[in-house]
Design a protein around this motif. Structure first.
Motif, PDB file in Angstrom:
ATOM      1  N   THR A  62      13.206  44.012  47.065  1.00 19.15           N
ATOM      2  CA  THR A  62      12.473  43.332  45.995  1.00 19.15           C
ATOM      3  C   THR A  62      13.202  43.289  44.663  1.00 19.15           C
ATOM      4  O   THR A  62      12.743  42.621  43.738  1.00 19.15           O
ATOM      5  N   ASN A  63      14.320  44.008  44.535  1.00 19.96           N
ATOM      6  CA  ASN A  63      15.014  44.076  43.249  1.00 19.96           C
ATOM      7  C   ASN A  63      16.502  43.822  43.442  1.00 19.96           C
ATOM      8  O   ASN A  63      17.337  44.676  43.164  1.00 19.96           O
ATOM      9  N   VAL A  64      16.815  42.643  43.947  1.00 19.64           N
ATOM     10  CA  VAL A  64      18.199  42.286  44.277  1.00 19.64           C
ATOM     11  C   VAL A  64      18.756  41.332  43.225  1.00 19.64           C
ATOM     12  O   VAL A  64      18.116  40.331  42.889  1.00 19.64           O
ATOM     13  N   LYS A  65      19.947  41.618  42.745  1.00 19.91           N
ATOM     14  CA  LYS A  65      20.588  40.781  41.738  1.00 19.91           C
ATOM     15  C   LYS A  65      22.003  40.417  42.188  1.00 19.91           C
ATOM     16  O   LYS A  65      22.584  41.088  43.039  1.00 19.91           O
ATOM     17  N   VAL A  66      22.530  39.365  41.600  1.00 21.41           N
ATOM     18  CA  VAL A  66      23.898  38.919  41.865  1.00 21.41           C
ATOM     19  C   VAL A  66      24.719  39.127  40.602  1.00 21.41           C
ATOM     20  O   VAL A  66      24.317  38.700  39.518  1.00 21.41           O
ATOM     21  N   MET A  67      25.848  39.803  40.728  1.00 17.72           N
ATOM     22  CA  MET A  67      26.728  39.965  39.575  1.00 17.72           C
ATOM     23  C   MET A  67      27.478  38.653  39.360  1.00 17.72           C
ATOM     24  O   MET A  67      28.356  38.283  40.148  1.00 17.72           O
ATOM     25  N   GLU A  68      27.119  37.946  38.311  1.00 17.79           N
ATOM     26  CA  GLU A  68      27.630  36.599  38.077  1.00 17.79           C
ATOM     27  C   GLU A  68      29.144  36.597  37.853  1.00 17.79           C
ATOM     28  O   GLU A  68      29.660  37.356  37.046  1.00 17.79           O
ATOM     29  N   GLY A  69      29.823  35.726  38.595  1.00 17.18           N
ATOM     30  CA  GLY A  69      31.271  35.614  38.470  1.00 17.18           C
ATOM     31  C   GLY A  69      32.038  36.609  39.305  1.00 17.18           C
ATOM     32  O   GLY A  69      33.253  36.462  39.479  1.00 17.18           O
ATOM     33  N   GLY A  70      31.349  37.632  39.833  1.00 14.11           N
ATOM     34  CA  GLY A  70      31.995  38.607  40.704  1.00 14.11           C
ATOM     35  C   GLY A  70      33.163  39.332  40.055  1.00 14.11           C
ATOM     36  O   GLY A  70      33.250  39.456  38.827  1.00 14.11           O
ATOM     37  N   LEU A  71      34.059  39.830  40.894  1.00 13.74           N
ATOM     38  CA  LEU A  71      35.223  40.565  40.400  1.00 13.74           C
ATOM     39  C   LEU A  71      36.107  39.708  39.493  1.00 13.74           C
ATOM     40  O   LEU A  71      36.766  40.219  38.590  1.00 13.74           O
ATOM     41  N   ALA A  72      36.112  38.399  39.741  1.00 14.43           N
ATOM     42  CA  ALA A  72      36.958  37.511  38.938  1.00 14.43           C
ATOM     43  C   ALA A  72      36.533  37.505  37.476  1.00 14.43           C
ATOM     44  O   ALA A  72      37.357  37.240  36.592  1.00 14.43           O
ATOM     45  N   ALA A  73      35.257  37.802  37.210  1.00 14.79           N
ATOM     46  CA  ALA A  73      34.756  37.781  35.831  1.00 14.79           C
ATOM     47  C   ALA A  73      34.692  39.177  35.219  1.00 14.79           C
ATOM     48  O   ALA A  73      34.315  39.310  34.056  1.00 14.79           O
ATOM     49  N   TRP A  74      35.049  40.211  35.983  1.00 10.91           N
ATOM     50  CA  TRP A  74      34.977  41.589  35.468  1.00 10.91           C
ATOM     51  C   TRP A  74      36.106  41.833  34.483  1.00 10.91           C
ATOM     52  O   TRP A  74      37.276  41.872  34.854  1.00 10.91           O
ATOM     53  N   PRO A  75      35.801  42.006  33.192  1.00 12.58           N
ATOM     54  CA  PRO A  75      36.874  42.131  32.188  1.00 12.58           C
ATOM     55  C   PRO A  75      37.284  43.564  31.910  1.00 12.58           C
ATOM     56  O   PRO A  75      38.126  43.806  31.036  1.00 12.58           O
ATOM     57  N   PHE A  76      36.693  44.521  32.618  1.00 12.73           N
ATOM     58  CA  PHE A  76      36.944  45.936  32.343  1.00 12.73           C
ATOM     59  C   PHE A  76      37.943  46.511  33.355  1.00 12.73           C
ATOM     60  O   PHE A  76      38.347  45.853  34.287  1.00 12.73           O
ATOM     61  N   GLU A  77      38.307  47.758  33.132  1.00 12.38           N
ATOM     62  CA  GLU A  77      39.252  48.432  34.008  1.00 12.38           C
ATOM     63  C   GLU A  77      38.710  48.497  35.433  1.00 12.38           C
ATOM     64  O   GLU A  77      37.509  48.668  35.650  1.00 12.38           O
ATOM     65  N   ARG A  78      39.579  48.369  36.410  1.00 13.68           N
ATOM     66  CA  ARG A  78      39.196  48.448  37.814  1.00 13.68           C
ATOM     67  C   ARG A  78      40.375  48.992  38.605  1.00 13.68           C
ATOM     68  O   ARG A  78      41.516  48.999  38.132  1.00 13.68           O
ATOM     69  N   GLU A  79      40.096  49.420  39.822  1.00  9.14           N
ATOM     70  CA  GLU A  79      41.145  49.951  40.673  1.00  9.14           C
ATOM     71  C   GLU A  79      41.927  48.810  41.322  1.00  9.14           C
ATOM     72  O   GLU A  79      41.367  47.796  41.658  1.00  9.14           O
ATOM     73  N   LYS A  80      43.230  49.033  41.502  1.00 13.91           N
ATOM     74  CA  LYS A  80      44.078  48.050  42.169  1.00 13.91           C
ATOM     75  C   LYS A  80      44.910  48.741  43.242  1.00 13.91           C
ATOM     76  O   LYS A  80      45.221  49.906  43.126  1.00 13.91           O
TER      77      LYS A  80
ATOM     78  N   MET B 156      41.895  45.459  45.819  1.00 12.64           N
ATOM     79  CA  MET B 156      41.326  45.564  44.475  1.00 12.64           C
ATOM     80  C   MET B 156      39.847  45.875  44.580  1.00 12.64           C
ATOM     81  O   MET B 156      39.142  45.310  45.413  1.00 12.64           O
ATOM     82  N   ARG B 157      39.380  46.785  43.739  1.00 14.09           N
ATOM     83  CA  ARG B 157      37.958  47.132  43.730  1.00 14.09           C
ATOM     84  C   ARG B 157      37.586  47.711  42.371  1.00 14.09           C
ATOM     85  O   ARG B 157      38.458  48.105  41.591  1.00 14.09           O
ATOM     86  N   LEU B 158      36.283  47.798  42.119  1.00 14.80           N
ATOM     87  CA  LEU B 158      35.826  48.335  40.847  1.00 14.80           C
ATOM     88  C   LEU B 158      36.135  49.821  40.736  1.00 14.80           C
ATOM     89  O   LEU B 158      36.532  50.306  39.682  1.00 14.80           O
ATOM     90  N   GLY B 159      35.909  50.559  41.820  1.00 12.56           N
ATOM     91  CA  GLY B 159      36.165  51.990  41.783  1.00 12.56           C
ATOM     92  C   GLY B 159      35.125  52.761  41.008  1.00 12.56           C
ATOM     93  O   GLY B 159      35.443  53.741  40.324  1.00 12.56           O
ATOM     94  N   VAL B 160      33.863  52.337  41.105  1.00 12.02           N
ATOM     95  CA  VAL B 160      32.777  52.999  40.376  1.00 12.02           C
ATOM     96  C   VAL B 160      31.700  53.521  41.321  1.00 12.02           C
ATOM     97  O   VAL B 160      30.557  53.716  40.922  1.00 12.02           O
ATOM     98  N   GLY B 161      32.083  53.730  42.577  1.00 15.00           N
ATOM     99  CA  GLY B 161      31.105  54.220  43.539  1.00 15.00           C
ATOM    100  C   GLY B 161      30.372  53.115  44.269  1.00 15.00           C
ATOM    101  O   GLY B 161      29.279  53.341  44.802  1.00 15.00           O
ATOM    102  N   GLU B 162      30.975  51.947  44.327  1.00 13.97           N
ATOM    103  CA  GLU B 162      30.355  50.825  45.031  1.00 13.97           C
ATOM    104  C   GLU B 162      30.372  51.033  46.538  1.00 13.97           C
ATOM    105  O   GLU B 162      31.110  51.880  47.054  1.00 13.97           O
ATOM    106  N   ASN B 163      29.571  50.263  47.238  1.00 12.21           N
ATOM    107  CA  ASN B 163      29.451  50.360  48.691  1.00 12.21           C
ATOM    108  C   ASN B 163      29.977  49.075  49.326  1.00 12.21           C
ATOM    109  O   ASN B 163      29.589  47.984  48.924  1.00 12.21           O
ATOM    110  N   LEU B 164      30.857  49.218  50.313  1.00  9.34           N
ATOM    111  CA  LEU B 164      31.447  48.061  50.984  1.00  9.34           C
ATOM    112  C   LEU B 164      30.732  47.803  52.309  1.00  9.34           C
ATOM    113  O   LEU B 164      30.733  48.651  53.201  1.00  9.34           O
ATOM    114  N   ILE B 165      30.103  46.629  52.401  1.00  9.64           N
ATOM    115  CA  ILE B 165      29.568  46.136  53.668  1.00  9.64           C
ATOM    116  C   ILE B 165      29.911  44.651  53.720  1.00  9.64           C
ATOM    117  O   ILE B 165      29.303  43.851  53.013  1.00  9.64           O
TER     118      ILE B 165
END
Length: 222
Positions: free
Chosen positions: A204-222, A152-161
């Motif tokens: 210097t401009n790092v953020k955390v997406m709160e709740g991660g994938l579990a909180a993503w309520p929009f369409e995503r790849e599976k 499962m992933r967002l599928g929006v051009g994210e980078n996996l490391i």
């Protein structure tokens, strides 16, 4: 209760707190309501507090996990006028069949305390989705394992490391240390750890997406 999900709230939502004139700050977390070997189920929780005083203003929870217990804890905290600083030191009952070693409610208070103290810069899934809709392209960093990414992933051009490889793969990140980087994993615990690693290495401009994938309520790849 709606089928297998529960939902509850107490106090003010973030929007109502702002409407009432409060300088409100919030955080959203995701975590199982007990250890996985005891059949833990997911809970999404949002805690709202007053920025200046840290006083708890409201709390919401939703998920297949034990919503009622955490909302009851928040209701008593509101009744007692407790602050986020009080909540992180609360001594709640613990045993594996009933909660994690650090209860979800206390963990959420810790996350909000970190945010208020500037130790974490959070961004909501909705804000990330809106950024993408406007054509903005922050560097999205998924720090889960490759097997998780395939499932499962967002599928929006994210980078996996993967988090364990991050230290040795810092050269793959944007050369511009000021570019916005948004870290996440399934629930963003590893996302927070990754953000700390990047900040320690000059980003210097790092953020955390709160709740991660579990909180993503929009369409995503599976």
């Amino acid at each position: 209760k709606v089928f297998d999900y529960g939902a509850g709230s107490t106090g003010l939502s973030e929007s109502r707190a702002r409407e009432a004139g409060y300088d409100a700050v919030s955080v959203l977390t995701a975590s199982p309501d007990k250890p996985h070997f005891m059949g833990g189920k997911l809970l999404l929780m949002k805690m709202v507090a007053e920025a200046g005083t840290g006083r708890l203003l409201g709390f919401q929870a939703v998920g297949p996990g034990d919503v009622s217990k955490r909302v009851a804890q928040a209701a008593m905290a509101l009744h007692g006028g407790l602050t986020v600083a009080d909540l992180v030191n609360a001594d709640l009952p613990y045993a594996p069949p009933y909660s994690p070693a650090i209860d979800n409610f206390i963990m959420t208070a810790h996350a909000l305390e970190n945010k208020m103290a500037g130790r974490m810069k959070g961004v909501s899934c909705r804000e990330v989705h809106e950024q993408l809709g406007r054509g903005e392209r922050p560097y999205l960093l998924d720090v889960r394992g490759a097997d998780e990414f395939e499932q499962m992933r967002l599928g929006v051009g994210e980078n996996l490391i993967p988090l364990g490889a991050l230290r040795n793969r810092l050269a793959e990140l944007p050369e511009n240390k000021d570019r916005e980087v948004i870290c996440y994993c399934r629930i963003s615990l590893r996302g927070y750890e990754a953000a700390c690693e990047l900040e320690a290495n000059g980003c210097t401009n790092v953020k955390v997406m709160e709740g991660g994938l579990a909180a993503w309520p929009f369409e995503r790849e599976k």
